[in-house]
Write a protein that holds these residues in place. Structure first.
Motif, PDB file in Angstrom:
ATOM      1  N   ARG A  69       0.852  -1.186   0.000  1.00 18.68           N
ATOM      2  CA  ARG A  69       0.000   0.000   0.000  1.00 18.68           C
ATOM      3  C   ARG A  69       0.891   1.239   0.000  1.00 18.68           C
ATOM      4  NH1 ARG A  69      -2.296   3.592   3.441  1.00 18.68           N
ATOM      5  NH2 ARG A  69      -1.410   2.825   5.390  1.00 18.68           N
ATOM      6  N   PRO A  70       0.637   2.194  -0.905  1.00 13.49           N
ATOM      7  CA  PRO A  70       1.476   3.383  -0.968  1.00 13.49           C
ATOM      8  C   PRO A  70       1.065   4.414   0.074  1.00 13.49           C
ATOM      9  CG  PRO A  70      -0.249   3.560  -2.586  1.00 13.49           C
ATOM     10  CD  PRO A  70      -0.443   2.232  -1.899  1.00 13.49           C
ATOM     11  N   MET A  71       1.958   5.352   0.329  1.00 17.60           N
ATOM     12  CA  MET A  71       1.699   6.335   1.365  1.00 17.60           C
ATOM     13  C   MET A  71       0.680   7.388   0.942  1.00 17.60           C
ATOM     14  SD  MET A  71       4.535   7.908   3.749  1.00 17.60           S
ATOM     15  CE  MET A  71       5.011   6.327   4.329  1.00 17.60           C
ATOM     16  N   TRP A 107       7.350   7.325  -4.798  1.00 14.49           N
ATOM     17  CA  TRP A 107       6.417   6.302  -4.309  1.00 14.49           C
ATOM     18  C   TRP A 107       6.994   5.715  -3.036  1.00 14.49           C
ATOM     19  CZ3 TRP A 107       5.761   1.337  -2.767  1.00 14.49           C
ATOM     20  CH2 TRP A 107       4.460   0.808  -2.812  1.00 14.49           C
ATOM     21  N   HIS A 108       6.266   5.841  -1.931  1.00 14.84           N
ATOM     22  CA  HIS A 108       6.743   5.289  -0.670  1.00 14.84           C
ATOM     23  C   HIS A 108       5.753   4.276  -0.143  1.00 14.84           C
ATOM     24  CE1 HIS A 108      10.249   7.763  -0.228  1.00 14.84           C
ATOM     25  NE2 HIS A 108       9.534   8.840  -0.521  1.00 14.84           N
ATOM     26  N   LEU A 109       6.335   3.256   0.463  1.00 12.09           N
ATOM     27  CA  LEU A 109       5.547   2.172   1.005  1.00 12.09           C
ATOM     28  C   LEU A 109       4.980   2.589   2.361  1.00 12.09           C
ATOM     29  CD1 LEU A 109       5.065  -0.827   0.373  1.00 12.09           C
ATOM     30  CD2 LEU A 109       7.059  -1.333   1.775  1.00 12.09           C
ATOM     31  N   ALA A 110       3.659   2.447   2.526  1.00 15.93           N
ATOM     32  CA  ALA A 110       3.073   2.722   3.841  1.00 15.93           C
ATOM     33  C   ALA A 110       2.885   1.428   4.615  1.00 15.93           C
ATOM     34  CB  ALA A 110       1.734   3.436   3.696  1.00 15.93           C
ATOM     35  N   ALA A 111       2.564   0.354   3.896  1.00 16.83           N
ATOM     36  CA  ALA A 111       2.342  -0.931   4.558  1.00 16.83           C
ATOM     37  C   ALA A 111       2.540  -2.050   3.563  1.00 16.83           C
ATOM     38  CB  ALA A 111       0.931  -0.998   5.140  1.00 16.83           C
ATOM     39  N   GLN A 112       2.843  -3.216   4.081  1.00 13.79           N
ATOM     40  CA  GLN A 112       3.115  -4.367   3.218  1.00 13.79           C
ATOM     41  C   GLN A 112       2.640  -5.644   3.884  1.00 13.79           C
ATOM     42  OE1 GLN A 112       6.440  -5.133   0.477  1.00 13.79           O
ATOM     43  NE2 GLN A 112       7.511  -5.707   2.325  1.00 13.79           N
TER      44      GLN A 112
END
Ligand SMILES: Nc1ncnc2c1ncn2[C@@H]1O[C@H](COP(=O)(O)OP(=O)(O)OP(=O)(O)O)[C@@H](O)[C@H]1O
Lengths: 500, 257
Positions: free
Chosen positions: A429-431, A461-466
């Motif tokens: 999920r992206p930030m 593009w930064h990762l908010a959750a994985q």
């Protein structure tokens, strides 16, 4: 002074928003207004295009005021819009000839049934990448031309213009540029998916005069400059909303895909510049096109009932007070207890296309509690995603390495873990949750050089959750088999029972 | 001496009525029982519904007493609901602060992590959703203890596990720290749980002013605090702004979610 922001206009089914993004792709300000939903008859849904245009002006003005910015501070405007909805307006006065017919409107079902038997119907999918369905624009345009007295004659004389929502907005923003972007044109049933031009055979089939059509342009180019609040600002991008989300998730290359989990869900897989014709019930659509470059295509699988099943669980059954409580309830049990829910409320869509199916709760025993049902509700979204992804894998040799997700259902950790488990790929999920607007903003910014290249955007593009897949493969396959049996039980229900 | 507040009296009367009623009641029945015009009764009922004192039957539209509301400790907010409402605000906090974000709810004297947003720097990280943070040694925990005094009553000196040399390990030091947190409206953790880690947190205030959770950032001590150990004002402002935004979100009625 260098422009500080790009503006995205997200013209959605229920509301219109203007959003400002800064150079780092961060959301700076938002303004939003809802518009009226007109239901003149059962199955009909209309919007007032004049109201929508007024809302665009208002939200644009407000969002600028929120941060004390002026038109000079805006590098470019990009549009993301509800797809397939049609507007017809008078070329001279700029007044809509009647209210817009919205994509969900089913008034053309009978017309489409008729068209299915007309000569040439067999080639529609080959030419457009789409099934012949009332969902898309052409039958709606045909209906409006036929059912509005005198309209066809005026259309043929060139007095009337047609457009999907972005055309209507660009025309108003620029004061008279009549264009459409190629992703929106790919949803009309009138554009040839290979040549990317209006196809005479399709125009003939639907009985639509060429004089009303906008010029098809790429998704990233300056169509004109704004007037009024946006005086002098380049209107530099337009994309259908799901394509915009794909772009906002930076799925620029073949093999990258995203799924938006809302009321319904939309999985799009970028297939690169190569068009993949589906033999497994998916749509072929244009993902985006940079001016002067070949178009990128996508395979699309839409799932009708995902978040709306949770809503039904809440409102129809009253077992939870709010959507998010489904996770709490589902966590009261370890597993689904052998229970499966197939939400074929209006038949089965991609990849089955069985309109006569109806929903089922399979595997009921006295052991089943509401907790198990809650699990089955969430799992149905996972399995439906799996079916669409399997169809994509069967159609194309591209393999998704991770699924990027967005939409309201992504706040559900149990569901996202389950999706990772059944797809056997990581779910990320992206930030920036506003991927639709971000995609429109990115496209516009790229078109005018506010951002220099796609790689720069990828770094934003930064990762908010994985969520990593963690399910035992044997269990995954056994569960999938059970789901598939449950799906089989739903088929033919209406044809056998005579129910509607 | 202020006089009595009419709407509270009316709400109390309605509450007593519903508590005594064997079956759910209609607005009109409630209105006539407490001698209020229908519109007035309806307005009071809406507010009572929003704060969770009463519930409305979805099918009949009748009203009944809210279940669990008056259990000891009050009704807790559903953690998944809190995550759904926080998500759109926790993401920008991570993006702007450059640090990882956590949202937590109280669980006894500890803080249960219910939401986690990665630090935006392309590094590999692990989310500790589900972890239990010690109330006395974490910023999130201190916020929750400060604003839910009953939760901390059981904390004796023995229960204050020392994680580092900086952990608050006496009841009296903890009490004065919590008073400070209440005064300033935020908490800081500086090497109290892990020497090189710092964190800032602020309360999430639900309907009626009850603190239902906390939101905060955490990261390397030298990023969160200046060389004198003072929290960086910009980061503090971002955390507080986020806590207010989520608070506003919590005040929109549940019935719309
Ligand atoms: N925690 C949750 N678990 C499961 N489903 C959820 C959860 N939170 C929301 N939903 C579902 O997600 C849907 C809302 O998501 P979203 O707001 O993205 O939908 P949308 O209306 O399709 O989008 P938009 O209004 O932006 O066009 C609802 O159908 C709701 O039932």
């Amino acid at each position: 002074m260098k422009p500080r922001f790009v503006m995205a206009i997200d013209q959605g089914t229920t509301s219109t928003r203007a959003i400002l993004f800064d150079h780092g792709g961060q959301l700076v300000a938002v303004s939003q207004l809802e518009h009226h939903q007109y239901f003149p008859k059962p199955g009909w849904l209309e919007h007032d295009p004049a109201e929508i245009w007024r809302n665009v002006e208002k939200v644009a003005r407000r969002v600028l005021a929120d941060v004390g910015a002026r038109a000079e501070d805006i590098a470019a405007v990009g549009i993301a819009n509800q797809r397939e909805t049609i507007v017809l307006w008078d070329r001279r006065t700029g007044k809509p000839v009647r209210r817009a017919i919205v994509w969900q409107d089913t008034r053309t079902d009978a017309l489409v049934d008729e068209l299915q038997h007309a000569p040439g119907a067999g080639q529609i999918t080959e030419l457009t990448g789409l099934p012949l369905s009332s969902y898309f624009s052409a039958p709606k345009v045909r209906w409006m031309l036929e059912e509005t007295p005198g309209l066809r004659e005026r259309a043929e004389r060139g007095e009337v213009l047609f457009g999907t929502m972005e055309s209507w907005l660009i025309w108003n923003l620029t004061g008279g540029v009549h264009v459409t972007d190629v992703t929106n044109a790919s949803r009309t049933l009138l554009m040839n998916i290979r040549s990317l031009k209006w196809d005479p055979q399709l125009l003939e089939f639907f009985g639509i005069p060429e004089a009303i059509l906008p010029q098809i342009r790429s998704s990233l180019e300056t169509y004109g400059t704004g007037r009024g609040v946006l005086e002098g600002v380049p209107i530099a991008a337009a994309l259908g909303d799901q394509q915009a989300a794909l772009f906002g998730q930076t799925c620029f290359a073949a093999g990258e895909g995203k799924c938006t989990y809302g009321t319904g869900s939309f999985l799009l897989l970028n297939t690169g510049t190569e068009l993949v014709a589906s033999t497994h019930g998916l749509l072929t659509t244009v993902a985006y096109q940079v001016a002067g470059q070949p178009a990128h295509y996508a395979l699309e699988g839409s799932i009708a009932i995902t978040g709306s099943l949770v809503q039904w669980f809440r409102d129809g059954l009253g077992l939870i007070g709010s959507a998010a409580e489904i996770e709490t309830l589902a966590r009261t049990v370890e597993d689904n207890g052998g229970c499966y829910i197939v939400p074929a409320f209006y038949g089965l869509f991609a990849p089955h296309w069985r309109p006569e199916a109806r929903g089922i709760i399979a595997g009921l025993t006295s052991y089943i509690t509401k907790g198990h049902l809650a699990r089955a509700v969430l799992e149905s979204t996972g399995w439906q995603t799996r079916e669409v992804l399997d169809a994509m894998n069967a159609d194309s040799s591209l393999r998704l390495r991770a699924l990027k997700v967005d939409g309201g259902m992504t706040s559900d950790n149990l569901l996202m873990q389950f999706v990772a488990d059944v797809l056997d790929v990581p779910v990320v999920r992206p930030m920036v949750a506003e991927t639709v607007s971000l995609g429109a903003g990115y496209a516009a910014g790229l078109a005018v050089g506010y951002w220099s290249d796609l790689e720069g955007l990828r770094r934003n593009w930064h990762l908010a959750a994985q969520w990593q897949p963690a399910m035992d493969p044997a269990r995954r396959e056994a569960e999938y088999r059970n789901w598939t049996y449950a799906v089989e039980l739903t088929l033919d229900w209406t044809s056998k029972t005579g129910a509607q | 001496m202020p006089g009595s507040i009419q709407s509270i009296e009316r709400a109390a009367a309605i509450l007593e009525l519903l508590a005594a009623a064997p079956v759910p009641l209609r607005v009109s029945e409630i209105g006539s029982a407490v001698q209020l015009p229908r519109a007035t009764a309806h307005g009071i009922l809406r507010t009572m519904l929003d704060v969770g004192w009463i519930e409305q039957d979805r099918v009949s539209g009748k009203y009944l007493i809210g279940e669990g509301r008056f259990a000891p400790g009050g009704r807790q907010v559903d953690p998944n609901e809190l995550r759904a409402r926080s998500m759109n605000w926790a993401d920008p906090l991570a993006a702007r602060s450059g640090e990882a974000v956590r949202v937590a709810v109280p669980e006894g004297p500890a803080a249960r992590v219910i939401h986690y947003v990665f630090r935006p720097d392309h590094s590999t990280q692990k989310a500790d959703v589900g972890a239990l943070l010690p109330g006395h040694a974490s910023a999130l925990g201190k916020v929750l203890l400060a604003f839910r005094p009953s939760a901390g009553q059981a904390l004796t000196d023995q229960a204050l596990t020392p994680y580092t040399s900086r952990t608050l390990t006496t009841r009296s030091r903890l009490t004065s720290e919590l008073a400070q947190v209440r005064r300033q409206g935020w908490a800081v953790e500086q090497g109290e749980r892990q020497m090189d880690l710092a964190a800032l947190a602020a309360p999430l205030t639900g309907l009626g002013g009850l603190v239902v959770g906390a939101v905060g950032i955490h990261g390397a001590v030298d990023r969160i605090c200046d060389p004198n150990g003072v929290p960086r004002p910009r980061l503090l402002a971002l955390v507080q702004e986020c806590s207010r935004a989520i608070g506003r979100e919590l005040h929109t009625p549940r019935t719309q979610a």
